[in-house]
Scaffold this motif. Structure first.
Motif, PDB file in Angstrom:
ATOM      1  N   GLY A 101      -7.653 -37.326 -44.885  1.00 44.14           N
ATOM      2  CA  GLY A 101      -7.480 -36.585 -43.641  1.00 44.14           C
ATOM      3  C   GLY A 101      -6.035 -36.345 -43.239  1.00 44.14           C
ATOM      4  N   ARG A 102      -5.095 -36.806 -44.013  1.00 37.72           N
ATOM      5  CA  ARG A 102      -3.678 -36.668 -43.643  1.00 37.72           C
ATOM      6  C   ARG A 102      -3.207 -35.218 -43.590  1.00 37.72           C
ATOM      7  NH1 ARG A 102      -0.380 -41.534 -46.602  1.00 37.72           N
ATOM      8  NH2 ARG A 102      -1.510 -43.247 -45.639  1.00 37.72           N
ATOM      9  N   CYS A 103      -3.769 -34.363 -44.435  1.00 35.32           N
ATOM     10  CA  CYS A 103      -3.344 -32.959 -44.406  1.00 35.32           C
ATOM     11  C   CYS A 103      -3.847 -32.255 -43.149  1.00 35.32           C
ATOM     12  CB  CYS A 103      -3.781 -32.227 -45.663  1.00 35.32           C
ATOM     13  SG  CYS A 103      -5.551 -32.206 -45.951  1.00 35.32           S
ATOM     14  N   CYS A 104      -4.758 -32.873 -42.432  1.00 35.41           N
ATOM     15  CA  CYS A 104      -5.313 -32.283 -41.210  1.00 35.41           C
ATOM     16  C   CYS A 104      -4.611 -32.780 -39.944  1.00 35.41           C
ATOM     17  CB  CYS A 104      -6.804 -32.577 -41.115  1.00 35.41           C
ATOM     18  SG  CYS A 104      -7.750 -31.845 -42.465  1.00 35.41           S
ATOM     19  N   LEU A 105      -3.538 -33.532 -40.109  1.00 38.44           N
ATOM     20  CA  LEU A 105      -2.759 -33.955 -38.951  1.00 38.44           C
ATOM     21  C   LEU A 105      -1.881 -32.800 -38.491  1.00 38.44           C
ATOM     22  CD1 LEU A 105      -1.669 -37.555 -40.007  1.00 38.44           C
ATOM     23  CD2 LEU A 105      -3.523 -36.897 -38.452  1.00 38.44           C
ATOM     24  N   LEU A 106      -1.711 -32.678 -37.187  1.00 46.34           N
ATOM     25  CA  LEU A 106      -0.896 -31.592 -36.642  1.00 46.34           C
ATOM     26  C   LEU A 106       0.577 -31.850 -36.892  1.00 46.34           C
ATOM     27  CD1 LEU A 106      -2.557 -30.840 -33.191  1.00 46.34           C
ATOM     28  CD2 LEU A 106      -3.130 -29.961 -35.444  1.00 46.34           C
ATOM     29  N   LYS A 107       1.279 -30.763 -37.120  1.00 43.89           N
ATOM     30  CA  LYS A 107       2.725 -30.806 -37.276  1.00 43.89           C
ATOM     31  C   LYS A 107       3.322 -30.015 -36.125  1.00 43.89           C
ATOM     32  CE  LYS A 107       0.856 -31.221 -41.450  1.00 43.89           C
ATOM     33  NZ  LYS A 107      -0.600 -31.171 -41.442  1.00 43.89           N
ATOM     34  N   LEU A 108       4.400 -30.512 -35.552  1.00 45.05           N
ATOM     35  CA  LEU A 108       5.096 -29.823 -34.465  1.00 45.05           C
ATOM     36  C   LEU A 108       6.468 -29.418 -34.952  1.00 45.05           C
ATOM     37  CD1 LEU A 108       4.246 -32.178 -31.450  1.00 45.05           C
ATOM     38  CD2 LEU A 108       3.081 -30.072 -32.138  1.00 45.05           C
ATOM     39  N   GLU A 109       6.840 -28.172 -34.692  1.00 48.20           N
ATOM     40  CA  GLU A 109       8.148 -27.689 -35.101  1.00 48.20           C
ATOM     41  C   GLU A 109       9.093 -27.648 -33.909  1.00 48.20           C
ATOM     42  OE1 GLU A 109      10.306 -23.938 -37.357  1.00 48.20           O
ATOM     43  OE2 GLU A 109       8.147 -23.918 -37.075  1.00 48.20           O
ATOM     44  N   ASP A 110      10.265 -28.236 -34.090  1.00 46.08           N
ATOM     45  CA  ASP A 110      11.309 -28.186 -33.073  1.00 46.08           C
ATOM     46  C   ASP A 110      11.865 -26.761 -33.066  1.00 46.08           C
ATOM     47  OD1 ASP A 110      13.961 -28.233 -31.895  1.00 46.08           O
ATOM     48  OD2 ASP A 110      13.817 -30.422 -31.939  1.00 46.08           O
ATOM     49  N   GLU A 111      11.711 -26.072 -31.948  1.00 44.71           N
ATOM     50  CA  GLU A 111      12.145 -24.673 -31.880  1.00 44.71           C
ATOM     51  C   GLU A 111      13.649 -24.518 -32.056  1.00 44.71           C
ATOM     52  OE1 GLU A 111      10.648 -23.131 -28.191  1.00 44.71           O
ATOM     53  OE2 GLU A 111       8.575 -23.205 -28.868  1.00 44.71           O
ATOM     54  N   ASP A 112      14.416 -25.533 -31.695  1.00 42.41           N
ATOM     55  CA  ASP A 112      15.872 -25.446 -31.801  1.00 42.41           C
ATOM     56  C   ASP A 112      16.381 -25.690 -33.220  1.00 42.41           C
ATOM     57  OD1 ASP A 112      16.087 -24.920 -29.046  1.00 42.41           O
ATOM     58  OD2 ASP A 112      16.074 -27.070 -28.591  1.00 42.41           O
ATOM     59  N   LEU A 125      -2.065 -36.653 -34.275  1.00 46.82           N
ATOM     60  CA  LEU A 125      -3.117 -35.812 -33.719  1.00 46.82           C
ATOM     61  C   LEU A 125      -3.765 -35.027 -34.851  1.00 46.82           C
ATOM     62  CD1 LEU A 125      -1.198 -34.431 -30.620  1.00 46.82           C
ATOM     63  CD2 LEU A 125      -2.888 -36.290 -30.674  1.00 46.82           C
ATOM     64  N   SER A 126      -5.075 -35.017 -34.856  1.00 50.00           N
ATOM     65  CA  SER A 126      -5.781 -34.311 -35.922  1.00 50.00           C
ATOM     66  C   SER A 126      -6.265 -32.953 -35.449  1.00 50.00           C
ATOM     67  CB  SER A 126      -6.979 -35.134 -36.396  1.00 50.00           C
ATOM     68  OG  SER A 126      -7.984 -35.173 -35.401  1.00 50.00           O
ATOM     69  N   CYS A 127      -6.452 -32.086 -36.401  1.00 45.45           N
ATOM     70  CA  CYS A 127      -7.061 -30.786 -36.156  1.00 45.45           C
ATOM     71  C   CYS A 127      -8.376 -31.010 -35.423  1.00 45.45           C
ATOM     72  CB  CYS A 127      -7.309 -30.096 -37.499  1.00 45.45           C
ATOM     73  SG  CYS A 127      -8.365 -28.644 -37.396  1.00 45.45           S
ATOM     74  N   ARG A 128      -8.714 -30.081 -34.567  1.00 45.30           N
ATOM     75  CA  ARG A 128      -9.941 -30.228 -33.776  1.00 45.30           C
ATOM     76  C   ARG A 128     -11.198 -30.250 -34.637  1.00 45.30           C
ATOM     77  NH1 ARG A 128     -12.188 -25.060 -32.804  1.00 45.30           N
ATOM     78  NH2 ARG A 128     -10.766 -23.385 -33.383  1.00 45.30           N
ATOM     79  N   LEU A 129     -11.122 -29.747 -35.875  1.00 42.13           N
ATOM     80  CA  LEU A 129     -12.288 -29.749 -36.756  1.00 42.13           C
ATOM     81  C   LEU A 129     -12.427 -31.035 -37.573  1.00 42.13           C
ATOM     82  CD1 LEU A 129     -12.332 -26.106 -38.177  1.00 42.13           C
ATOM     83  CD2 LEU A 129     -13.689 -27.069 -36.309  1.00 42.13           C
TER      84      LEU A 129
END
Length: 148
Positions: free
Chosen positions: A27-38, A47-51
């Motif tokens: 399930g690790r590939c289904c964890l959310l990634k956040l990108e720093d806009e700067d 956090l996991s994908c809702r599915l």
């Protein structure tokens, strides 16, 4: 006795059934990634994908996941070599790098439970994205997974 398919074939040579069987179900590939806009830096979260069903670490709607989650990434032989956030434990990554599957992989152990017993899966610590306010997602950023 013949060698198992992951030792004799490249990722590109796998049949669809072999490709699907190679997934270890972590399930690790289904964890959310956040990108720093700067900075453009990408951060992994717990956090996991809702599915993702975090109990069994499988997609609840695998066949239609791209319709439901438009930014769902398809893992393919080409993508394996580009996705630097895939953990070293990932079976696809291991095979692409010429390594064998780990003892806990279901194809080796004979049971899907060993990936959870070995602490490789997100079971027990991932949290579904829908349970968190969008403004507090940054609080769930985690350090990289321990590499083997």
């Amino acid at each position: 006795m013949s060698e198992p398919f992951w030792r004799t074939k490249s990722l590109e040579e796998l049949s669809q059934d072999e490709w699907e069987a190679l997934c270890d179900g972590c399930g690790r590939c289904c964890l959310l990634k956040l990108e720093d806009e700067d900075t453009g830096e990408v951060h992994l979260t717990r956090l996991s994908c809702r599915l993702l069903d975090v109990g069994n670490c499988r997609c609840a709607d695998y066949e239609r996941r791209h319709d439901a989650v438009h930014d769902c990434i398809s893992i393919s032989p080409e993508m394996i070599r580009k996705l630097d956030w895939l953990p070293g434990s990932c079976a696809y990554r291991r095979v692409a790098e010429g390594r064998d599957l780990a003892w806990w992989h279901p194809l080796v152990s004979g049971t899907i439970e060993t990936v959870h017993q070995a602490g490789i899966s997100v079971r027990g610590w991932a949290r579904p994205e829908g349970t968190v306010n969008a403004y507090s997602m940054h609080r769930y950023i985690i350090a990289d997974f321990e590499e083997e």
